[in-house]
Design a protein around this motif. Structure first.
Motif, mmCIF file in Angstrom:
data_model
loop_
_atom_site.group_PDB
_atom_site.id
_atom_site.type_symbol
_atom_site.label_atom_id
_atom_site.label_comp_id
_atom_site.label_asym_id
_atom_site.label_seq_id
_atom_site.Cartn_x
_atom_site.Cartn_y
_atom_site.Cartn_z
ATOM 1 N N MET A 1 0.853 -1.194 0.000
ATOM 2 C CA MET A 1 0.000 0.000 0.000
ATOM 3 C C MET A 1 0.885 1.239 0.000
ATOM 4 S SD MET A 1 -3.004 -1.039 2.694
ATOM 5 C CE MET A 1 -4.142 0.257 2.195
ATOM 6 N N ASN A 2 0.510 2.211 -0.848
ATOM 7 C CA ASN A 2 1.244 3.469 -0.826
ATOM 8 C C ASN A 2 0.541 4.460 0.124
ATOM 9 O OD1 ASN A 2 -0.862 4.814 -2.209
ATOM 10 N ND2 ASN A 2 -0.047 4.102 -4.170
ATOM 11 N N LYS A 3 1.126 5.632 0.273
ATOM 12 C CA LYS A 3 0.610 6.603 1.230
ATOM 13 C C LYS A 3 -0.823 7.029 0.896
ATOM 14 C CE LYS A 3 2.100 10.800 3.587
ATOM 15 N NZ LYS A 3 3.147 11.817 3.704
ATOM 16 N N ALA A 4 -1.127 7.221 -0.379
ATOM 17 C CA ALA A 4 -2.474 7.631 -0.793
ATOM 18 C C ALA A 4 -3.501 6.540 -0.484
ATOM 19 C CB ALA A 4 -2.487 7.976 -2.277
ATOM 20 N N GLU A 5 -3.125 5.283 -0.688
ATOM 21 C CA GLU A 5 -4.042 4.170 -0.410
ATOM 22 C C GLU A 5 -4.272 4.018 1.093
ATOM 23 O OE1 GLU A 5 -2.961 1.421 -4.289
ATOM 24 O OE2 GLU A 5 -1.731 1.263 -2.475
ATOM 25 N N VAL A 6 -3.234 4.201 1.871
ATOM 26 C CA VAL A 6 -3.385 4.132 3.327
ATOM 27 C C VAL A 6 -4.274 5.266 3.809
ATOM 28 C CG1 VAL A 6 -2.156 4.415 5.521
ATOM 29 C CG2 VAL A 6 -1.239 2.893 3.756
ATOM 30 N N LYS A 7 -4.063 6.471 3.284
ATOM 31 C CA LYS A 7 -4.895 7.612 3.682
ATOM 32 C C LYS A 7 -6.355 7.355 3.307
ATOM 33 C CE LYS A 7 -5.548 12.614 3.281
ATOM 34 N NZ LYS A 7 -6.932 12.474 3.585
ATOM 35 N N ALA A 8 -6.588 6.828 2.120
ATOM 36 C CA ALA A 8 -7.957 6.526 1.685
ATOM 37 C C ALA A 8 -8.603 5.504 2.619
ATOM 38 C CB ALA A 8 -7.950 6.012 0.248
ATOM 39 N N SER A 9 -7.862 4.503 3.019
ATOM 40 C CA SER A 9 -8.402 3.474 3.916
ATOM 41 C C SER A 9 -8.692 4.043 5.303
ATOM 42 C CB SER A 9 -7.417 2.304 4.025
ATOM 43 O OG SER A 9 -7.251 1.701 2.759
ATOM 44 N N VAL A 10 -7.792 4.877 5.813
ATOM 45 C CA VAL A 10 -8.011 5.499 7.125
ATOM 46 C C VAL A 10 -9.212 6.447 7.060
ATOM 47 C CG1 VAL A 10 -7.031 7.091 8.842
ATOM 48 C CG2 VAL A 10 -5.640 5.224 7.905
ATOM 49 N N ASP A 11 -9.311 7.228 5.992
ATOM 50 C CA ASP A 11 -10.474 8.115 5.836
ATOM 51 C C ASP A 11 -11.769 7.308 5.816
ATOM 52 O OD1 ASP A 11 -8.796 10.310 5.742
ATOM 53 O OD2 ASP A 11 -8.955 10.578 3.566
ATOM 54 N N LEU A 12 -11.755 6.185 5.110
ATOM 55 C CA LEU A 12 -12.952 5.340 5.052
ATOM 56 C C LEU A 12 -13.292 4.788 6.433
ATOM 57 C CD1 LEU A 12 -15.188 3.845 3.512
ATOM 58 C CD2 LEU A 12 -13.538 1.981 3.204
ATOM 59 N N MET A 13 -12.308 4.276 7.148
ATOM 60 C CA MET A 13 -12.587 3.715 8.476
ATOM 61 C C MET A 13 -13.123 4.799 9.417
ATOM 62 S SD MET A 13 -9.699 0.783 9.121
ATOM 63 C CE MET A 13 -8.277 1.746 8.620
ATOM 64 N N ASN A 14 -12.593 6.006 9.322
ATOM 65 C CA ASN A 14 -13.107 7.093 10.160
ATOM 66 C C ASN A 14 -14.544 7.446 9.776
ATOM 67 O OD1 ASN A 14 -10.779 7.267 11.680
ATOM 68 N ND2 ASN A 14 -9.866 8.836 10.382
ATOM 69 N N TYR A 15 -14.825 7.455 8.482
ATOM 70 C CA TYR A 15 -16.200 7.680 8.011
ATOM 71 C C TYR A 15 -17.130 6.575 8.542
ATOM 72 C CZ TYR A 15 -20.147 7.396 4.780
ATOM 73 O OH TYR A 15 -21.413 7.283 4.250
ATOM 74 N N LEU A 16 -16.672 5.332 8.449
ATOM 75 C CA LEU A 16 -17.492 4.209 8.908
ATOM 76 C C LEU A 16 -17.715 4.244 10.420
ATOM 77 C CD1 LEU A 16 -15.960 1.402 6.669
ATOM 78 C CD2 LEU A 16 -18.190 2.528 6.387
#
Length: 119
Positions: A98-113
């Motif tokens: 995972m690159n930095k953008a993918e990790v950020k996207a995943s963290v943003d999603l988990m926070n949204y969830l």
């Protein structure tokens, strides 16, 4: 083993009260989220998580953590601080792919969830 059993009982006891805001499809290893009501940017983030995170674990682990607020393996609280910590862990993990953008996207999603699960 005893700690795992206690953690699973805690997860099972709290799972029925905290997940009203998430649409979950399937059970066990086949468990996944229904992203149809997600905002467009979160749908894209869900695709990243759905593809990248399942290389090492099922989505069930993430969904249960979000629903209950408890990480199933460690038994530690699963909140915004935890999502950030897991993101950093995945970024540093050489085989996460995972690159930095993918990790950020995943963290943003988990926070949204997490926010949606609280509703």
């Amino acid at each position: 083993m005893k700690k795992l059993v206690v953690t699973m009982l805690l997860v099972a006891a709290t799972a029925t009260t905290a997940h009203a805001g998430l649409k979950v499809i399937g059970k066990g290893d086949a468990m996944r989220l229904d992203p149809s009501a997600f905002p467009p940017n979160m749908k894209a983030n869900y695709e990243i998580m759905r593809v990248k995170c399942v290389k090492c674990h099922t989505l069930e682990r993430t969904i249960v953590a979000i629903q209950t607020g408890v990480a199933p393996i460690s038994g530690q609280p699963f909140d915004r601080n935890a999502t950030k910590a897991y993101g950093i862990k995945m970024l540093r993990k050489p085989d996460s792919n995972m690159n930095k953008a993918e990790v950020k996207a995943s963290v943003d999603l988990m926070n949204y969830l997490l926010s949606e699960a609280e509703k």
